[in-house]
Design a protein around this motif. Structure first.
Motif, PDB file in Angstrom:
ATOM      1  N   GLY A  21       1.030  -1.078  -0.473  1.00  0.00           N
ATOM      2  CA  GLY A  21      -0.060  -0.049   0.062  1.00  0.00           C
ATOM      3  C   GLY A  21       0.938   1.420   0.366  1.00  0.00           C
ATOM      4  O   GLY A  21       0.448   2.083   0.158  1.00  0.00           O
ATOM      5  N   ALA A  22       2.211   1.331   0.263  1.00  0.00           N
ATOM      6  CA  ALA A  22       3.293   2.025  -0.099  1.00  0.00           C
ATOM      7  C   ALA A  22       3.752   2.670  -1.401  1.00  0.00           C
ATOM      8  O   ALA A  22       3.228   2.321  -2.346  1.00  0.00           O
ATOM      9  CB  ALA A  22       4.371   2.544   0.829  1.00  0.00           C
ATOM     10  N   GLU A  23       2.873   4.032  -1.461  1.00  0.00           N
ATOM     11  CA  GLU A  23       3.294   4.945  -2.530  1.00  0.00           C
ATOM     12  C   GLU A  23       4.927   4.344  -3.088  1.00  0.00           C
ATOM     13  O   GLU A  23       5.759   4.552  -2.089  1.00  0.00           O
ATOM     14  CB  GLU A  23       2.939   6.088  -2.832  1.00  0.00           C
ATOM     15  CG  GLU A  23       2.781   6.777  -4.131  1.00  0.00           C
ATOM     16  CD  GLU A  23       1.911   8.120  -4.443  1.00  0.00           C
ATOM     17  OE1 GLU A  23       2.384   8.925  -5.409  1.00  0.00           O
ATOM     18  OE2 GLU A  23       1.217   8.492  -2.715  1.00  0.00           O
ATOM     19  N   THR A  24       5.208   4.436  -3.978  1.00  0.00           N
ATOM     20  CA  THR A  24       6.607   4.128  -4.575  1.00  0.00           C
ATOM     21  C   THR A  24       6.428   4.890  -5.582  1.00  0.00           C
ATOM     22  O   THR A  24       6.552   5.095  -6.833  1.00  0.00           O
ATOM     23  CB  THR A  24       7.347   2.466  -4.742  1.00  0.00           C
ATOM     24  OG1 THR A  24       5.714   2.525  -5.741  1.00  0.00           O
ATOM     25  CG2 THR A  24       6.776   1.964  -3.862  1.00  0.00           C
ATOM     26  N   VAL A  25       8.032   5.224  -5.507  1.00  0.00           N
ATOM     27  CA  VAL A  25       8.758   5.868  -7.255  1.00  0.00           C
ATOM     28  C   VAL A  25       8.179   4.624  -8.197  1.00  0.00           C
ATOM     29  O   VAL A  25       8.215   4.052  -8.009  1.00  0.00           O
ATOM     30  CB  VAL A  25      10.070   5.616  -6.947  1.00  0.00           C
ATOM     31  CG1 VAL A  25      10.618   6.232  -7.860  1.00  0.00           C
ATOM     32  CG2 VAL A  25      10.334   7.052  -5.410  1.00  0.00           C
ATOM     33  N   VAL A 270      27.941  -1.276  -7.797  1.00  0.00           N
ATOM     34  CA  VAL A 270      26.041  -1.336  -7.342  1.00  0.00           C
ATOM     35  C   VAL A 270      26.077  -0.497  -6.328  1.00  0.00           C
ATOM     36  O   VAL A 270      26.566  -0.496  -5.043  1.00  0.00           O
ATOM     37  CB  VAL A 270      25.824  -1.939  -7.734  1.00  0.00           C
ATOM     38  CG1 VAL A 270      23.939  -1.785  -7.362  1.00  0.00           C
ATOM     39  CG2 VAL A 270      25.892  -2.950  -9.188  1.00  0.00           C
ATOM     40  N   VAL A 271      26.419   0.867  -6.752  1.00  0.00           N
ATOM     41  CA  VAL A 271      25.633   2.345  -5.362  1.00  0.00           C
ATOM     42  C   VAL A 271      23.986   1.364  -4.757  1.00  0.00           C
ATOM     43  O   VAL A 271      23.281   2.113  -5.677  1.00  0.00           O
ATOM     44  CB  VAL A 271      25.643   3.431  -5.964  1.00  0.00           C
ATOM     45  CG1 VAL A 271      25.994   4.302  -4.166  1.00  0.00           C
ATOM     46  CG2 VAL A 271      27.244   3.715  -6.048  1.00  0.00           C
ATOM     47  N   GLU A 272      23.891   1.009  -2.992  1.00  0.00           N
ATOM     48  CA  GLU A 272      22.881   0.642  -2.475  1.00  0.00           C
ATOM     49  C   GLU A 272      22.565   2.145  -1.618  1.00  0.00           C
ATOM     50  O   GLU A 272      24.071   1.751  -0.943  1.00  0.00           O
ATOM     51  CB  GLU A 272      22.559  -0.582  -2.229  1.00  0.00           C
ATOM     52  CG  GLU A 272      22.183  -1.412  -3.646  1.00  0.00           C
ATOM     53  CD  GLU A 272      21.932  -2.767  -3.054  1.00  0.00           C
ATOM     54  OE1 GLU A 272      21.467  -3.502  -4.024  1.00  0.00           O
ATOM     55  OE2 GLU A 272      22.839  -3.032  -1.855  1.00  0.00           O
ATOM     56  N   GLN A 273      21.568   2.009  -0.466  1.00  0.00           N
ATOM     57  CA  GLN A 273      21.167   3.147  -0.056  1.00  0.00           C
ATOM     58  C   GLN A 273      20.043   2.767   0.393  1.00  0.00           C
ATOM     59  O   GLN A 273      18.752   3.526   0.534  1.00  0.00           O
ATOM     60  CB  GLN A 273      21.737   4.694   0.138  1.00  0.00           C
ATOM     61  CG  GLN A 273      21.939   5.607   1.146  1.00  0.00           C
ATOM     62  CD  GLN A 273      21.527   7.051   0.930  1.00  0.00           C
ATOM     63  OE1 GLN A 273      21.608   7.753  -0.233  1.00  0.00           O
ATOM     64  NE2 GLN A 273      21.095   7.783   1.242  1.00  0.00           N
ATOM     65  N   ASP A 274      20.010   1.524   1.076  1.00  0.00           N
ATOM     66  CA  ASP A 274      18.440   1.290   1.837  1.00  0.00           C
ATOM     67  C   ASP A 274      17.464   1.854   2.117  1.00  0.00           C
ATOM     68  O   ASP A 274      18.151   1.902   3.542  1.00  0.00           O
ATOM     69  CB  ASP A 274      19.092  -0.465   2.224  1.00  0.00           C
ATOM     70  CG  ASP A 274      19.720  -1.407   1.441  1.00  0.00           C
ATOM     71  OD1 ASP A 274      20.712  -0.815   0.352  1.00  0.00           O
ATOM     72  OD2 ASP A 274      19.832  -2.595   1.533  1.00  0.00           O
ATOM     73  N   VAL A 275      16.200   1.932   1.743  1.00  0.00           N
ATOM     74  CA  VAL A 275      15.457   2.503   2.405  1.00  0.00           C
ATOM     75  C   VAL A 275      14.812   2.274   3.006  1.00  0.00           C
ATOM     76  O   VAL A 275      14.136   1.620   1.858  1.00  0.00           O
ATOM     77  CB  VAL A 275      15.524   4.372   2.507  1.00  0.00           C
ATOM     78  CG1 VAL A 275      16.470   4.754   2.125  1.00  0.00           C
ATOM     79  CG2 VAL A 275      15.481   4.033   0.386  1.00  0.00           C
ATOM     80  N   LEU A 276      13.402   2.184   3.205  1.00  0.00           N
ATOM     81  CA  LEU A 276      12.520   0.964   3.281  1.00  0.00           C
ATOM     82  C   LEU A 276      10.867   2.312   4.276  1.00  0.00           C
ATOM     83  O   LEU A 276      11.403   2.442   5.531  1.00  0.00           O
ATOM     84  CB  LEU A 276      12.119   0.306   4.652  1.00  0.00           C
ATOM     85  CG  LEU A 276      10.978  -0.309   4.642  1.00  0.00           C
ATOM     86  CD1 LEU A 276      10.822  -1.609   3.072  1.00  0.00           C
ATOM     87  CD2 LEU A 276      11.289  -1.261   5.837  1.00  0.00           C
ATOM     88  N   ASN A 277      10.895   2.719   2.705  1.00  0.00           N
ATOM     89  CA  ASN A 277       9.580   4.097   3.379  1.00  0.00           C
ATOM     90  C   ASN A 277       8.281   3.335   3.599  1.00  0.00           C
ATOM     91  O   ASN A 277       8.009   2.708   3.503  1.00  0.00           O
ATOM     92  CB  ASN A 277       9.273   4.673   1.723  1.00  0.00           C
ATOM     93  CG  ASN A 277       8.609   3.731   0.190  1.00  0.00           C
ATOM     94  OD1 ASN A 277       9.760   3.732   0.417  1.00  0.00           O
ATOM     95  ND2 ASN A 277       7.486   4.538   0.055  1.00  0.00           N
TER      96      ASN A 277
END
Length: 305
Positions: A21-25, A270-277
């Motif tokens: 249900g979270a809006e995503t990019v 691979v650049v990863e900046q993990d986020v959980l919105n």
């Protein structure tokens, strides 16, 4: 150094654990953000997020990106569950083949990872105490990784294995054991090694010749310590701001990159900046923040790539 820099959907809050249900990019907005900030590739994200077949190839071509790799998490320590999960691996390989039809300069690497266990996911970095890896379980894991690797190679790709906090291959000792039992190359993930109390610079010296894929992160160690001390699991790490833009955390990116540059590393970075919105995120502002971070991250690597 002949690497190619890619971004990742997880840096924009899009991965398998994005809250329902979270809006995503959107995939186009994400690809545009990466293109405009200087990236040449993108990781797959959830299967189907970037599309399949002609849709996938058209999207990558439109934004001048190539597919770097993609996460394929499988229950390697459980024979029956592993066999039942093989259709997921074959499905992912079809998507990699879709992308490869465009004749990219560098093929994507299917990125194998262990599913771990609920106990380990709830105690990242403390897996050996929470759910010890016994000899029988380790034997199954190593055997099934080889089965998966054979399938990946038969499809025309070279596999890589991602050590990951909260799984059965997270600590330096567990990574050592994995590498001793497998010829599969290692995806070196700076952030997950820090979560498992590893030293990234020492790790490059230790495993450099086996590393065929890089996942770069900067880590706020103070924040990690707070989250883990409070009993947080991987979900809290991802949502708690543990992974930050390069230069804002405690990882010495220069010291990590220098040995790869000296050795002439050739592959995906691979650049990863993990986020959980969360479900109430303001997606436009979130996209601007993530894009600004990825610009910082890309600029930090320009002395090498």
């Amino acid at each position: 150094m002949n690497g190619t820099v890619a971004g990742a959907p997880v840096s924009f809050g899009v991965f398998e654990l994005t809250p329902e249900g979270a809006e995503t990019v959107s995939p186009d907005a994400m690809c545009e953000a990466l293109q405009t900030t200087g990236y040449r590739g993108i990781d797959l994200g959830p299967i189907g997020f970037l599309g399949r077949g002609p849709e996938l190839r058209a999207r990558l071509a439109r934004f001048e990106l190539e597919l770097a790799g993609g996460w394929v998490q499988l229950p390697f320590s459980d024979d029956d569950a592993f066999t039942a999960s093989l259709p997921e691996l074959h499905d992912a390989l079809r998507v990699f083949a879709d992308a490869a039809e465009a004749g990219p300069a560098r093929l994507p690497l299917p990125t194998l990872a262990d599913s771990g266990s609920a106990a380990r996911a709830a105690a990242p970095g403390r897996g050996a105490a929470a759910d010890p890896l016994t000899g029988a379980v380790a034997d199954r894991l190593h055997r099934n990784v080889e089965r998966a690797a054979a399938i990946v190679r038969a499809a025309g790709f070279e596999p890589t294995f991602h050590h990951h906090a909260g799984t059965f291959v997270e600590s330096p000792d567990e990574i050592d054991a994995f590498l001793a039992h497998s010829d599969v190359g290692l995806t070196f993930d700076v952030g997950h090694l820090v979560l498992a109390d590893g030293d990234p610079v020492e790790a490059v010296r230790r495993w450099g010749t086996r590393i065929n894929h890089l996942h770069l992160k900067d880590v706020d160690r103070t924040r990690v310590t707070e989250i883990l001390a409070a009993g947080g699991g991987m979900a809290e790490v991802w949502s708690g701001g543990a992974f930050v833009a390069f230069g804002r955390g405690d990882v010495d990116i220069d010291a990590v990159m220098a040995p790869f540059a000296a050795a002439g590393f050739e592959g995906w970075v691979v650049v990863e900046q993990d986020v959980l919105n969360g479900p109430d995120v303001a997606i436009d502002a979130f996209l601007r923040e993530r894009t600004a971070d990825q610009r910082v991250n890309r600029d930090a690597l320009r002395r090498w790539l």
